[in-house]
Design a protein around this motif. Structure first.
Motif, PDB file in Angstrom:
ATOM      1  N   PHE A 128      -4.980  -2.247  -5.098  1.00  0.00           N
ATOM      2  CA  PHE A 128      -4.699  -3.547  -4.824  1.00  0.00           C
ATOM      3  C   PHE A 128      -3.254  -3.986  -5.310  1.00  0.00           C
ATOM      4  CE2 PHE A 128      -4.056  -8.297  -5.858  1.00  0.00           C
ATOM      5  CZ  PHE A 128      -3.985  -8.643  -4.475  1.00  0.00           C
ATOM      6  N   PHE A 129      -3.202  -3.602  -6.749  1.00  0.00           N
ATOM      7  CA  PHE A 129      -1.745  -3.973  -7.323  1.00  0.00           C
ATOM      8  C   PHE A 129      -0.328  -3.469  -6.952  1.00  0.00           C
ATOM      9  CE2 PHE A 129      -4.805  -6.268 -10.134  1.00  0.00           C
ATOM     10  CZ  PHE A 129      -4.156  -7.471 -10.262  1.00  0.00           C
ATOM     11  N   PRO A 130      -0.571  -1.951  -6.719  1.00  0.00           N
ATOM     12  CA  PRO A 130       0.503  -1.147  -6.155  1.00  0.00           C
ATOM     13  C   PRO A 130       0.838  -1.990  -4.616  1.00  0.00           C
ATOM     14  CG  PRO A 130      -1.096   0.286  -7.238  1.00  0.00           C
ATOM     15  CD  PRO A 130      -1.673  -1.117  -7.229  1.00  0.00           C
ATOM     16  N   ALA A 131      -0.225  -2.156  -3.742  1.00  0.00           N
ATOM     17  CA  ALA A 131       0.201  -2.712  -2.666  1.00  0.00           C
ATOM     18  C   ALA A 131       0.775  -4.173  -2.768  1.00  0.00           C
ATOM     19  CB  ALA A 131      -1.201  -2.731  -1.778  1.00  0.00           C
ATOM     20  N   LEU A 132       0.240  -4.879  -3.560  1.00  0.00           N
ATOM     21  CA  LEU A 132       0.612  -6.348  -3.817  1.00  0.00           C
ATOM     22  C   LEU A 132       2.420  -6.100  -4.242  1.00  0.00           C
ATOM     23  CD1 LEU A 132       0.393  -9.375  -3.858  1.00  0.00           C
ATOM     24  CD2 LEU A 132      -0.358  -9.146  -6.260  1.00  0.00           C
ATOM     25  N   ALA A 133       2.602  -5.446  -5.230  1.00  0.00           N
ATOM     26  CA  ALA A 133       4.139  -4.954  -5.732  1.00  0.00           C
ATOM     27  C   ALA A 133       4.736  -4.405  -4.595  1.00  0.00           C
ATOM     28  CB  ALA A 133       4.023  -4.152  -7.002  1.00  0.00           C
ATOM     29  N   SER A 134       4.319  -3.381  -3.928  1.00  0.00           N
ATOM     30  CA  SER A 134       5.228  -2.929  -2.821  1.00  0.00           C
ATOM     31  C   SER A 134       5.498  -4.263  -1.873  1.00  0.00           C
ATOM     32  CB  SER A 134       4.505  -1.953  -2.213  1.00  0.00           C
ATOM     33  OG  SER A 134       5.146  -1.362  -1.179  1.00  0.00           O
ATOM     34  N   SER A 135       4.590  -5.159  -1.486  1.00  0.00           N
ATOM     35  CA  SER A 135       4.801  -6.124  -0.623  1.00  0.00           C
ATOM     36  C   SER A 135       5.616  -7.046  -1.097  1.00  0.00           C
ATOM     37  CB  SER A 135       3.310  -6.842  -0.326  1.00  0.00           C
ATOM     38  OG  SER A 135       3.509  -7.996   0.667  1.00  0.00           O
ATOM     39  N   ARG A 136       5.635  -7.377  -2.468  1.00  0.00           N
ATOM     40  CA  ARG A 136       6.645  -8.338  -3.093  1.00  0.00           C
ATOM     41  C   ARG A 136       7.877  -7.596  -2.891  1.00  0.00           C
ATOM     42  NH1 ARG A 136       9.358  -8.817  -7.283  1.00  0.00           N
ATOM     43  NH2 ARG A 136       8.474  -7.081  -8.158  1.00  0.00           N
ATOM     44  N   MET A 137       8.135  -6.341  -3.500  1.00  0.00           N
ATOM     45  CA  MET A 137       9.356  -5.743  -2.984  1.00  0.00           C
ATOM     46  C   MET A 137      10.039  -5.760  -1.728  1.00  0.00           C
ATOM     47  SD  MET A 137       8.755  -2.479  -5.980  1.00  0.00           S
ATOM     48  CE  MET A 137      10.251  -1.806  -5.340  1.00  0.00           C
ATOM     49  N   LEU A 138       9.293  -5.512  -0.825  1.00  0.00           N
ATOM     50  CA  LEU A 138       9.519  -5.546   0.596  1.00  0.00           C
ATOM     51  C   LEU A 138      10.165  -6.994   1.008  1.00  0.00           C
ATOM     52  CD1 LEU A 138       9.930  -4.146   3.149  1.00  0.00           C
ATOM     53  CD2 LEU A 138       7.961  -4.607   3.747  1.00  0.00           C
ATOM     54  N   ALA A 139       9.268  -7.888   0.607  1.00  0.00           N
ATOM     55  CA  ALA A 139       9.973  -9.192   1.102  1.00  0.00           C
ATOM     56  C   ALA A 139      10.884  -9.731   0.533  1.00  0.00           C
ATOM     57  CB  ALA A 139       8.529 -10.176   0.445  1.00  0.00           C
ATOM     58  N   ALA A 140      11.047  -9.297  -0.783  1.00  0.00           N
ATOM     59  CA  ALA A 140      12.437  -9.647  -1.656  1.00  0.00           C
ATOM     60  C   ALA A 140      13.661  -8.881  -0.983  1.00  0.00           C
ATOM     61  CB  ALA A 140      12.389  -9.140  -3.269  1.00  0.00           C
ATOM     62  N   ARG A 141      13.429  -7.767  -0.429  1.00  0.00           N
ATOM     63  CA  ARG A 141      14.450  -6.662   0.117  1.00  0.00           C
ATOM     64  C   ARG A 141      14.697  -7.464   1.383  1.00  0.00           C
ATOM     65  NH1 ARG A 141      13.539  -1.099   3.301  1.00  0.00           N
ATOM     66  NH2 ARG A 141      14.960  -1.449   4.676  1.00  0.00           N
ATOM     67  N   LEU A 142      13.615  -8.024   2.320  1.00  0.00           N
ATOM     68  CA  LEU A 142      14.077  -8.588   3.569  1.00  0.00           C
ATOM     69  C   LEU A 142      14.955  -9.875   3.605  1.00  0.00           C
ATOM     70  CD1 LEU A 142      10.842  -7.648   5.438  1.00  0.00           C
ATOM     71  CD2 LEU A 142      13.028  -6.638   5.665  1.00  0.00           C
TER      72      LEU A 142
END
Length: 344
Positions: A128-142
């Motif tokens: 869960f947490f790597p997926a959450l971190a990846s999702s947060r990073m993607l949202a910040a990038r976009l």
């Protein structure tokens, strides 16, 4: 008799009487679709049967159940000890008998169960947490990419509003002699309405001074207060410093060039090393003159693109000609025509 799936299920389980059984068989013989559906039901029943484990019931289950049914008051007593005991109910031995349904009253949550549960929790966290971190990073990038697109449109609007088709200029000296001074100019002109637009989403977080100075505040500030106001611009997107033309500093020219950089995420250059500041993975967004944005990693950065952070002399300074583009961020020395360097 009208055939339903209940009749077919009863037929397969042998629960119909002789008359109903014969009717279903005649229907199967006359309707191939009914025969096919019954075979499908039969296959499902086989799958269900395969998944059932035979297990013997606890010893004495029937007698204890009958005893419990003979004394309904025991249900309330078992569930709530404060309920008055039924005068006809026996003393508490039946409670022990009831508890023995779970296997003699011993705890059913063993050490092995706990180990399995902890392992499952660890696995869930690892997923869960790597997926959450990846999702947060993607949202910040976009969000960052979207901000840069808006900055690009604002810069184009600024350039089309002047005869020379130039972007905001960095002053040669004084309070506006910093790379980030383009941001308050766009905001003061009403082209950009929200200060967070000129910063990467990762830079719009607690701990960073969110208030940007206006051009008027910078120009009218006492000398000892100018540097404090300039530092508020350290988190805005890096910007093209412009170039020298006949010994004079010129603003970047809008040409619609897909390889001419205009702005980027905050990138610090020190001792020849390029260090992106915004994104955790070390990559950064860069805005080009034609309005498109690219997300680039340092490892994949082509040699010519590394020159975007140095002029043709290898310095973090204004370009030496119109095609020599340099993106920078930071506080500048007072600039002159001979000294156009930025201090990271």
């Amino acid at each position: 008799m009208t055939m339903t799936r209940e009749h077919w299920l009863g037929y397969l389980m042998g629960a119909l009487d002789e008359h109903e059984q014969a009717s279903v068989e005649r229907h199967i013989a006359s309707d191939p679709r009914a025969a096919a559906e019954i075979e499908q039901l039969r296959s499902h029943l086989h799958l269900m049967a395969d998944g059932l484990d035979e297990a013997a019931p606890p010893a004495g289950l029937a007698s204890r159940t009958c005893a419990l049914l003979d004394n309904p008051g025991l249900f309330a007593e078992i569930l709530d000890p404060n309920v008055p005991k039924s005068p006809t109910a026996p003393e508490r031995p039946n409670r022990a008998a009831f508890e023995s349904l779970g296997g003699g009253g011993r705890p059913t949550f063993t050490l092995m169960d706990m180990v399995v549960a902890v392992g499952a929790c660890i696995a869930a966290v690892a997923i869960f947490f790597p997926a959450l971190a990846s999702s947060r990073m993607l949202a910040a990038r976009l969000q960052c990419e979207n901000n840069l697109h808006q900055v690009g449109m604002a810069l184009h609007e600024f350039a089309t509003g002047n005869a020379e088709k130039r972007y905001p200029a960095i002053a040669a000296k004084g309070p506006l002699s910093i790379a980030g001074s383009y941001a308050p100019r766009l905001i003061d002109n009403g082209i950009i309405r929200h200060p967070e637009t000129v910063r990467c989403a990762e830079m719009n977080r607690p701990g960073i001074d969110q208030e940007l100075p206006t051009v008027e505040q910078l120009l009218k500030a006492p000398a000892d207060d100018v540097e404090r106001l300039q530092k508020r611009l350290a988190a805005v997107y890096s910007y093209n410093l412009g170039n020298l033309e006949n010994g004079k500093l010129q603003a970047p020219l809008m040409k619609g060039d897909a390889r001419y950089p205009v702005a980027s995420d905050v990138v610090v250059v020190k001792d020849g090393q390029i260090t992106p500041q915004a994104h955790e993975d070390g990559r950064f967004n860069i805005l080009f003159d034609d309005g498109h944005v690219e997300f680039i990693s340092l490892e994949d950065l082509p040699g010519p693109m590394k020159d975007y952070f140095f002029n043709d002399k290898g310095e973090v300074a204004a370009g030496l000609d119109e095609d020599d583009a340099v993106i920078a961020n930071g506080i500048a020395h007072p600039l002159t025509e001979d000294n156009l360097h930025l201090v990271p």
